[in-house]
Design an enzyme around this catalytic site. Structure first.
Site, PDB file in Angstrom:
ATOM      1  N   LYS A 180     -12.352  -2.240   6.688  1.00  0.00           N
ATOM      2  CA  LYS A 180     -11.614  -3.187   7.524  1.00  0.00           C
ATOM      3  C   LYS A 180     -12.137  -3.145   8.972  1.00  0.00           C
ATOM      4  O   LYS A 180     -12.404  -4.165   9.554  1.00  0.00           O
ATOM      5  CB  LYS A 180     -10.116  -2.879   7.510  1.00  0.00           C
ATOM      6  CG  LYS A 180      -9.518  -2.685   6.104  1.00  0.00           C
ATOM      7  CD  LYS A 180      -9.164  -3.959   5.381  1.00  0.00           C
ATOM      8  CE  LYS A 180      -8.916  -3.808   3.894  1.00  0.00           C
ATOM      9  NZ  LYS A 180      -7.738  -3.054   3.509  1.00  0.00           N
TER      10      LYS A 180
ATOM     11  N   ASP B  86      -1.730   5.986   6.736  1.00  0.00           N
ATOM     12  CA  ASP B  86      -2.794   5.111   6.230  1.00  0.00           C
ATOM     13  C   ASP B  86      -3.101   4.104   7.333  1.00  0.00           C
ATOM     14  O   ASP B  86      -2.337   3.180   7.586  1.00  0.00           O
ATOM     15  CB  ASP B  86      -2.294   4.411   4.958  1.00  0.00           C
ATOM     16  CG  ASP B  86      -3.322   3.452   4.369  1.00  0.00           C
ATOM     17  OD1 ASP B  86      -4.370   3.238   4.996  1.00  0.00           O
ATOM     18  OD2 ASP B  86      -3.054   2.911   3.267  1.00  0.00           O
TER      19      ASP B  86
ATOM     20  N   TRP C 151       0.831  -1.212   0.000  1.00  0.00           N
ATOM     21  CA  TRP C 151       0.000   0.000   0.000  1.00  0.00           C
ATOM     22  C   TRP C 151       0.864   1.259   0.000  1.00  0.00           C
ATOM     23  O   TRP C 151       0.534   2.247  -0.652  1.00  0.00           O
ATOM     24  CB  TRP C 151      -0.967   0.004   1.187  1.00  0.00           C
ATOM     25  CG  TRP C 151      -1.944  -1.128   1.129  1.00  0.00           C
ATOM     26  CD1 TRP C 151      -2.069  -2.149   2.019  1.00  0.00           C
ATOM     27  CD2 TRP C 151      -2.914  -1.385   0.096  1.00  0.00           C
ATOM     28  NE1 TRP C 151      -3.060  -3.009   1.602  1.00  0.00           N
ATOM     29  CE2 TRP C 151      -3.589  -2.566   0.436  1.00  0.00           C
ATOM     30  CE3 TRP C 151      -3.274  -0.724  -1.090  1.00  0.00           C
ATOM     31  CZ2 TRP C 151      -4.605  -3.120  -0.350  1.00  0.00           C
ATOM     32  CZ3 TRP C 151      -4.293  -1.273  -1.876  1.00  0.00           C
ATOM     33  CH2 TRP C 151      -4.942  -2.450  -1.499  1.00  0.00           C
TER      34      TRP C 151
HETATM   35  C1  PLP Z   1      -7.317  -2.342   2.186  1.00  0.00           C
HETATM   36  C2  PLP Z   1      -6.299  -1.267   2.248  1.00  0.00           C
HETATM   37  C3  PLP Z   1      -6.225  -0.243   1.282  1.00  0.00           C
HETATM   38  C4  PLP Z   1      -7.116  -0.208   0.068  1.00  0.00           C
HETATM   39  O1  PLP Z   1      -8.409   0.178   0.359  1.00  0.00           O
HETATM   40  P1  PLP Z   1      -9.448   0.545  -0.811  1.00  0.00           P
HETATM   41  O2  PLP Z   1     -10.586   1.144  -0.065  1.00  0.00           O
HETATM   42  O3  PLP Z   1      -9.784  -0.728  -1.516  1.00  0.00           O
HETATM   43  O4  PLP Z   1      -8.802   1.511  -1.732  1.00  0.00           O
HETATM   44  C5  PLP Z   1      -5.279   0.744   1.474  1.00  0.00           C
HETATM   45  N1  PLP Z   1      -4.446   0.742   2.528  1.00  0.00           N
HETATM   46  C6  PLP Z   1      -4.484  -0.227   3.460  1.00  0.00           C
HETATM   47  C7  PLP Z   1      -3.532  -0.184   4.622  1.00  0.00           C
HETATM   48  C8  PLP Z   1      -5.400  -1.273   3.350  1.00  0.00           C
HETATM   49  O5  PLP Z   1      -5.435  -2.246   4.276  1.00  0.00           O
END
Ligand code: PLP
Length: 362
Positions: free
Chosen positions: A198, A174, A104
């Site tokens: 998540k 993030d 990511w």
């Molecule tokens: C799942 C995830 C993403 C991607 O999320 P989307 O909503 O599908 O763009 C980005 N960063 C992390 C740390 C993730 O776990």
């Protein structure tokens, strides 16, 4: 009705109480005679939901008054574009620093090349992201507009135990796969973002928490719907927001509050993760893939010894109601995602199965 223990990485399981409440209110939202998804994002009912969501977030995460809460379309990855668009111009050098701790962060750094000059200041890529590299404040170019990190690495099962000190440079994190799973100090960050799917609700929206003084740097080409300042001024309602996602998040947050809040959840998450890691460490049949000092409490990654037993392991697990344990192809093996909604009983059921499977195969 069948309900499995869902170890999927995302979209992920939500608390049963939340799913039941949404089901109960689906056709007739609190006596209105219409469902929430059938009414205006400018209705009094939705207004009260979004305000309540702000209040719960502020209380649960301890968000100081000089931060804004935004809800933005496009999930977490849309923020890989929105962040440079809004922040890279904070310093005229238009540089941003990145620590690569997983796919990511790699993706975010690549996307930033469209808008400015990303600089990789540390990376664990050569060891397949099995740890978090340590960095010093002096490693960050003082001309950087911000430093971007991934606080929990969903695929690789690592997390930053402590966050880097960045001095005057805003720290951007993030937190998609761990927001509200442990206590953090919001004022250590310039910006925190998380896709909802998540730990917070359904997919498709991102939560952004941003310090007010960072709202003024958007590049002129920034799309109106990604402009943080406009989002803040319009309370994220420039256009029709995903009202259902906000509603679901409000239920998840209320559930978290009823469970005792983030401190109580952190304790439970540590107990859940310890149950799995202690078992893996004691067993010769399983092997954790992340370095112990950097392990995540949300995504537990492990492999089998011998590895070729994996397909059988996953099939038998699924037959026992232990769903979606396959690891990401970048790591292989298995991964148990144990977000806030996963009860301790789910982790215990997994450990019981792992013990039986090891016994039957050695
Ligand atoms: C799942 C995830 C993403 C991607 O999320 P989307 O909503 O599908 O763009 C980005 N960063 C992390 C740390 C993730 O776990």
């Amino acid at each position: 009705m069948k309900r499995v223990y869902n170890f999927g990485a995302g979209p992920a399981m939500l608390p049963l109480e939340v799913m039941e409440k949404a089901q109960l209110e689906f056709l007739d939202y609190r006596g209105l005679g219409a469902g929430l998804i059938e009414i205006s994002h400018r209705s009094a009912e939705f207004d009260s939901i979004i305000n309540h969501t702000d209040e719960l977030l502020t209380e649960l995460a301890g968000i100081p008054a000089n931060y804004k809460i935004l809800y933005i379309h496009g999930g977490a990855q849309m923020q890989f574009s929105a962040i440079p668009l809004n922040l890279i111009n904070r310093h005229q050098a238009q540089k941003a620093s990145f620590v690569l701790t997983g796919n990511w962060a790699v993706k975010a750094s690549k996307e930033a090349t469209r808008y400015g000059k990303p600089q990789i200041i540390a990376s664990s890529e050569k060891q397949n992201f099995s740890f978090i590299p340590s960095i010093n404040t002096s490693d960050i170019d003082p001309d950087s507009s911000y430093l971007h990190i991934t606080s929990n690495n969903t695929l690789f099962g690592t997390r930053w135990q402590e966050f880097p000190k960045t001095g005057d440079i805003p720290l951007v994190a993030d937190m998609t796969s761990e927001f509200l799973s442990r206590r953090i100090n919001i004022s250590d960050f310039g910006l925190i973002f998380a896709g909802l799917q998540k730990n917070l609700g359904p997919a498709g929206l991102a939560l952004v928490i941003i310090r007010e003084d960072l709202l003024d740097y958007a590049l002129p080409q920034t799309p109106a719907l990604l402009n943080y300042k406009t989002c803040a001024e319009q309370h994220s309602l420039s256009n029709t927001i995903n009202t259902f996602a906000i509603y679901m998040m409000s239920l998840v947050l209320q559930w978290l509050k009823d469970k005792g809040g983030v401190a109580a959840m952190e304790q439970l998450n540590e107990a859940k993760a310890a149950l799995l890691y202690d078992f893996i460490d004691r067993s010769d049949f399983y092997r954790g893939t992340a370095q112990p000092a950097h392990r995540s409490t949300m995504n537990v990654t492990f492999n089998l010894n011998p590895e070729h037993k994996l397909a059988e392991f996953l099939a038998q697990a699924e037959a026992r109601g232990l769903y979606a344990l396959k690891g990401h192809r970048a790591v292989g093996g298995a991964r148990a995602s144990i977000y806030n909604a996963m009860p301790l009983e789910g982790c215990q059921a997994l450990v019981d199965f792992m013990a039986e499977f090891a016994e039957a195969n050695t």
